[in-house]
Design a protein around this motif. Structure first.
Motif, PDB file in Angstrom:
ATOM      1  N   LYS A 191      42.156  45.903  43.700  1.00  0.00           N
ATOM      2  CA  LYS A 191      41.551  46.393  42.458  1.00  0.00           C
ATOM      3  C   LYS A 191      41.696  45.315  41.395  1.00  0.00           C
ATOM      4  O   LYS A 191      42.816  44.898  41.068  1.00  0.00           O
ATOM      5  N   VAL A 192      40.553  44.852  40.851  1.00  0.00           N
ATOM      6  CA  VAL A 192      40.539  43.696  39.946  1.00  0.00           C
ATOM      7  C   VAL A 192      39.909  44.071  38.610  1.00  0.00           C
ATOM      8  O   VAL A 192      38.807  44.628  38.567  1.00  0.00           O
ATOM      9  N   ILE A 193      40.596  43.732  37.526  1.00  0.00           N
ATOM     10  CA  ILE A 193      40.113  43.978  36.157  1.00  0.00           C
ATOM     11  C   ILE A 193      40.005  42.639  35.441  1.00  0.00           C
ATOM     12  O   ILE A 193      40.990  41.900  35.343  1.00  0.00           O
ATOM     13  N   THR A 194      38.808  42.281  34.950  1.00  0.00           N
ATOM     14  CA  THR A 194      38.655  41.018  34.221  1.00  0.00           C
ATOM     15  C   THR A 194      38.302  41.297  32.758  1.00  0.00           C
ATOM     16  O   THR A 194      37.471  42.157  32.459  1.00  0.00           O
ATOM     17  N   ARG A 195      38.940  40.549  31.871  1.00  0.00           N
ATOM     18  CA  ARG A 195      38.713  40.660  30.432  1.00  0.00           C
ATOM     19  C   ARG A 195      38.804  39.271  29.789  1.00  0.00           C
ATOM     20  O   ARG A 195      39.361  38.344  30.374  1.00  0.00           O
ATOM     21  N   LYS A 196      38.284  39.163  28.560  1.00  0.00           N
ATOM     22  CA  LYS A 196      38.506  37.957  27.772  1.00  0.00           C
ATOM     23  C   LYS A 196      39.959  37.943  27.300  1.00  0.00           C
ATOM     24  O   LYS A 196      40.488  38.974  26.869  1.00  0.00           O
ATOM     25  N   ALA A 197      40.603  36.805  27.396  1.00  0.00           N
ATOM     26  CA  ALA A 197      41.971  36.699  26.897  1.00  0.00           C
ATOM     27  C   ALA A 197      42.007  36.895  25.386  1.00  0.00           C
ATOM     28  O   ALA A 197      42.980  37.409  24.836  1.00  0.00           O
ATOM     29  N   SER A 198      40.929  36.499  24.710  1.00  0.00           N
ATOM     30  CA  SER A 198      40.863  36.589  23.250  1.00  0.00           C
ATOM     31  C   SER A 198      40.485  37.978  22.752  1.00  0.00           C
ATOM     32  O   SER A 198      40.623  38.270  21.571  1.00  0.00           O
ATOM     33  N   ASN A 199      39.995  38.829  23.658  1.00  0.00           N
ATOM     34  CA  ASN A 199      39.570  40.177  23.258  1.00  0.00           C
ATOM     35  C   ASN A 199      39.637  41.090  24.474  1.00  0.00           C
ATOM     36  O   ASN A 199      38.716  41.105  25.288  1.00  0.00           O
ATOM     37  N   GLN A 200      40.712  41.835  24.585  1.00  0.00           N
ATOM     38  CA  GLN A 200      40.944  42.649  25.775  1.00  0.00           C
ATOM     39  C   GLN A 200      39.954  43.805  25.917  1.00  0.00           C
ATOM     40  O   GLN A 200      39.924  44.481  26.952  1.00  0.00           O
ATOM     41  N   ALA A 201      39.119  44.017  24.898  1.00  0.00           N
ATOM     42  CA  ALA A 201      38.107  45.075  24.978  1.00  0.00           C
ATOM     43  C   ALA A 201      36.791  44.563  25.563  1.00  0.00           C
ATOM     44  O   ALA A 201      35.860  45.355  25.764  1.00  0.00           O
ATOM     45  N   SER A 202      36.697  43.262  25.828  1.00  0.00           N
ATOM     46  CA  SER A 202      35.428  42.673  26.272  1.00  0.00           C
ATOM     47  C   SER A 202      35.577  41.992  27.629  1.00  0.00           C
ATOM     48  O   SER A 202      36.621  41.415  27.947  1.00  0.00           O
ATOM     49  N   TYR A 203      34.497  42.061  28.381  1.00  0.00           N
ATOM     50  CA  TYR A 203      34.437  41.342  29.653  1.00  0.00           C
ATOM     51  C   TYR A 203      34.264  39.839  29.389  1.00  0.00           C
ATOM     52  O   TYR A 203      33.804  39.446  28.317  1.00  0.00           O
ATOM     53  N   PRO A 204      34.588  38.985  30.343  1.00  0.00           N
ATOM     54  CA  PRO A 204      34.287  37.553  30.202  1.00  0.00           C
ATOM     55  C   PRO A 204      32.800  37.341  29.945  1.00  0.00           C
ATOM     56  O   PRO A 204      31.956  38.083  30.464  1.00  0.00           O
ATOM     57  N   ASP A 205      32.460  36.323  29.151  1.00  0.00           N
ATOM     58  CA  ASP A 205      31.055  36.151  28.773  1.00  0.00           C
ATOM     59  C   ASP A 205      30.632  34.689  28.660  1.00  0.00           C
ATOM     60  O   ASP A 205      29.668  34.366  27.962  1.00  0.00           O
ATOM     61  N   GLN A 206      31.346  33.787  29.362  1.00  0.00           N
ATOM     62  CA  GLN A 206      30.925  32.395  29.322  1.00  0.00           C
ATOM     63  C   GLN A 206      31.282  31.681  30.624  1.00  0.00           C
ATOM     64  O   GLN A 206      32.239  32.046  31.315  1.00  0.00           O
ATOM     65  N   ASP A 207      30.467  30.712  30.971  1.00  0.00           N
ATOM     66  CA  ASP A 207      30.741  29.800  32.076  1.00  0.00           C
ATOM     67  C   ASP A 207      30.929  30.554  33.403  1.00  0.00           C
ATOM     68  O   ASP A 207      30.157  31.440  33.730  1.00  0.00           O
ATOM     69  N   TYR A 208      31.989  30.210  34.135  1.00  0.00           N
ATOM     70  CA  TYR A 208      32.268  30.806  35.447  1.00  0.00           C
ATOM     71  C   TYR A 208      33.740  31.226  35.453  1.00  0.00           C
ATOM     72  O   TYR A 208      34.633  30.377  35.515  1.00  0.00           O
ATOM     73  N   GLN A 209      33.979  32.527  35.350  1.00  0.00           N
ATOM     74  CA  GLN A 209      35.341  33.029  35.201  1.00  0.00           C
ATOM     75  C   GLN A 209      35.524  34.242  36.107  1.00  0.00           C
ATOM     76  O   GLN A 209      34.858  35.268  35.931  1.00  0.00           O
ATOM     77  N   PHE A 210      36.459  34.124  37.052  1.00  0.00           N
ATOM     78  CA  PHE A 210      36.549  35.110  38.122  1.00  0.00           C
ATOM     79  C   PHE A 210      37.987  35.409  38.540  1.00  0.00           C
ATOM     80  O   PHE A 210      38.890  34.606  38.348  1.00  0.00           O
ATOM     81  N   GLY A 211      38.122  36.557  39.209  1.00  0.00           N
ATOM     82  CA  GLY A 211      39.342  36.903  39.915  1.00  0.00           C
ATOM     83  C   GLY A 211      38.980  37.674  41.166  1.00  0.00           C
ATOM     84  O   GLY A 211      37.983  38.404  41.195  1.00  0.00           O
ATOM     85  N   GLY A 212      39.770  37.507  42.238  1.00  0.00           N
ATOM     86  CA  GLY A 212      39.463  38.241  43.456  1.00  0.00           C
ATOM     87  C   GLY A 212      40.314  37.827  44.638  1.00  0.00           C
ATOM     88  O   GLY A 212      41.480  37.437  44.489  1.00  0.00           O
ATOM     89  N   ILE A 213      39.716  37.884  45.850  1.00  0.00           N
ATOM     90  CA  ILE A 213      40.422  37.665  47.122  1.00  0.00           C
ATOM     91  C   ILE A 213      39.897  36.417  47.823  1.00  0.00           C
ATOM     92  O   ILE A 213      38.688  36.190  47.860  1.00  0.00           O
ATOM     93  N   ILE A 214      40.820  35.668  48.441  1.00  0.00           N
ATOM     94  CA  ILE A 214      40.436  34.539  49.281  1.00  0.00           C
ATOM     95  C   ILE A 214      41.118  34.654  50.638  1.00  0.00           C
ATOM     96  O   ILE A 214      42.256  35.126  50.740  1.00  0.00           O
ATOM     97  N   LEU A 215      40.410  34.259  51.686  1.00  0.00           N
ATOM     98  CA  LEU A 215      40.975  34.078  53.025  1.00  0.00           C
ATOM     99  C   LEU A 215      40.788  32.607  53.367  1.00  0.00           C
ATOM    100  O   LEU A 215      39.657  32.119  53.404  1.00  0.00           O
ATOM    101  N   ARG A 216      41.885  31.911  53.654  1.00  0.00           N
ATOM    102  CA  ARG A 216      41.869  30.447  53.667  1.00  0.00           C
ATOM    103  C   ARG A 216      42.619  29.887  54.865  1.00  0.00           C
ATOM    104  O   ARG A 216      43.703  30.371  55.225  1.00  0.00           O
ATOM    105  N   ASP A 217      42.078  28.827  55.447  1.00  0.00           N
ATOM    106  CA  ASP A 217      42.748  28.098  56.511  1.00  0.00           C
ATOM    107  C   ASP A 217      43.938  27.339  55.916  1.00  0.00           C
ATOM    108  O   ASP A 217      43.752  26.471  55.051  1.00  0.00           O
TER     109      ASP A 217
END
Length: 255
Positions: free
Chosen positions: A114-140
């Protein structure tokens, strides 16, 4: 035998020097073909491999999990879960790597986060610039070797260029293919299911019971043992912009 050891030593020295520069540069790629087959044999055996099901609200550091490149983020385990904020620009793309909290896992499994993304500068807003993500990776894990090459798949949520999306990525020997799936929120339950060489990607909105399959990859090259990790990154094409907080509220792995 002695000459072989000298050659390996020299290649590793060269590899360390080149690995300190652009991981996507031509010099890195050329030397990687020479050094990587040797250097990955020097990696230690995996001491801790996840056995059986695992579930956590991430209020404390999970036992035997470990960080890759923690210097790129600030993080804390709270009663809301694991909160991660980038402290500089980073990206999982081609041979470039970001931060990951991971564990080794073997064979077939299903991981949900379960992933929640927000702007660090405004916890009431979603990210709104560039490429900003959180999630899962499966890696060698062999990508951690000197002059290693990235081989991974991942499933993330956040802001991608012009809007909120689920992003999936398939990286083979440092070459990445990326896909975006429009999303109505900066939050998502993310899921990856492995069955042999098949990797199926899913997402669903918070409080929903309906999984949406967003992609599927066939990766016969990936080994039986992988890193399963939680990743966060903020990329602005060198402008060093990052305004992101990612909260991982829950993780569940079934085998």
């Amino acid at each position: 035998m002695y000459k072989s050891l000298v050659v390996i030593f020299l290649l590793i020295i060269i590899g360390v020097s080149i690995s300190m520069v652009d991981r996507d540069g031509l010099s890195y790629k050329v030397m990687s073909k020479l050094v990587f087959p040797l250097s990955k044999q020097l990696l230690p055996m995996y001491e801790n491999i996840l056995s059986g099901d695992f579930e956590s609200d991430l209020t404390t550091m999970p036992e035997t999990w470990q960080w890759l490149k923690p210097d790129l983020v600030d993080y804390q385990f709270t009663d809301k879960g694991l909160i991660v904020e980038p402290t500089e620009e980073s990206v999982w793309w081609k041979n470039k790597r970001g931060a990951s909290l991971y564990h080794h896992i073997k064979g077939d499994f299903d991981v949900q986060v379960k992933v929640i993304t927000r702007k660090a500068s405004n916890q009431a807003s979603y990210p709104d610039q560039d490429y900003q993500f959180g999630g899962i990776i499966l890696r060698d894990p062999s990508a951690n070797a000197i002059l290693g090459r990235e081989n991974h798949v991942f499933n993330v949520v956040g802001y991608r260029g012009g809007g909120l999306q689920i992003e999936t990525k398939d990286t083979t020997n440092g070459y990445s293919q990326v896909s975006g799936f429009d999303w109505s929120s900066g939050d998502a339950d993310l899921r990856i299911r492995r069955r042999g060489s098949q990797f199926d990607m899913y997402a669903r909105l918070p409080l929903s019971n309906k999984w949406v399959q967003v992609n599927s990859f066939e990766r016969k090259d990936l080994p039986e043992t992988l890193e399963v990790g939680l990743i966060v990154y903020a990329y602005s094409n060198g402008k060093n912009r990052y305004d992101l907080t990612v909260t991982f509220e829950h993780i569940k792995i079934t085998q």
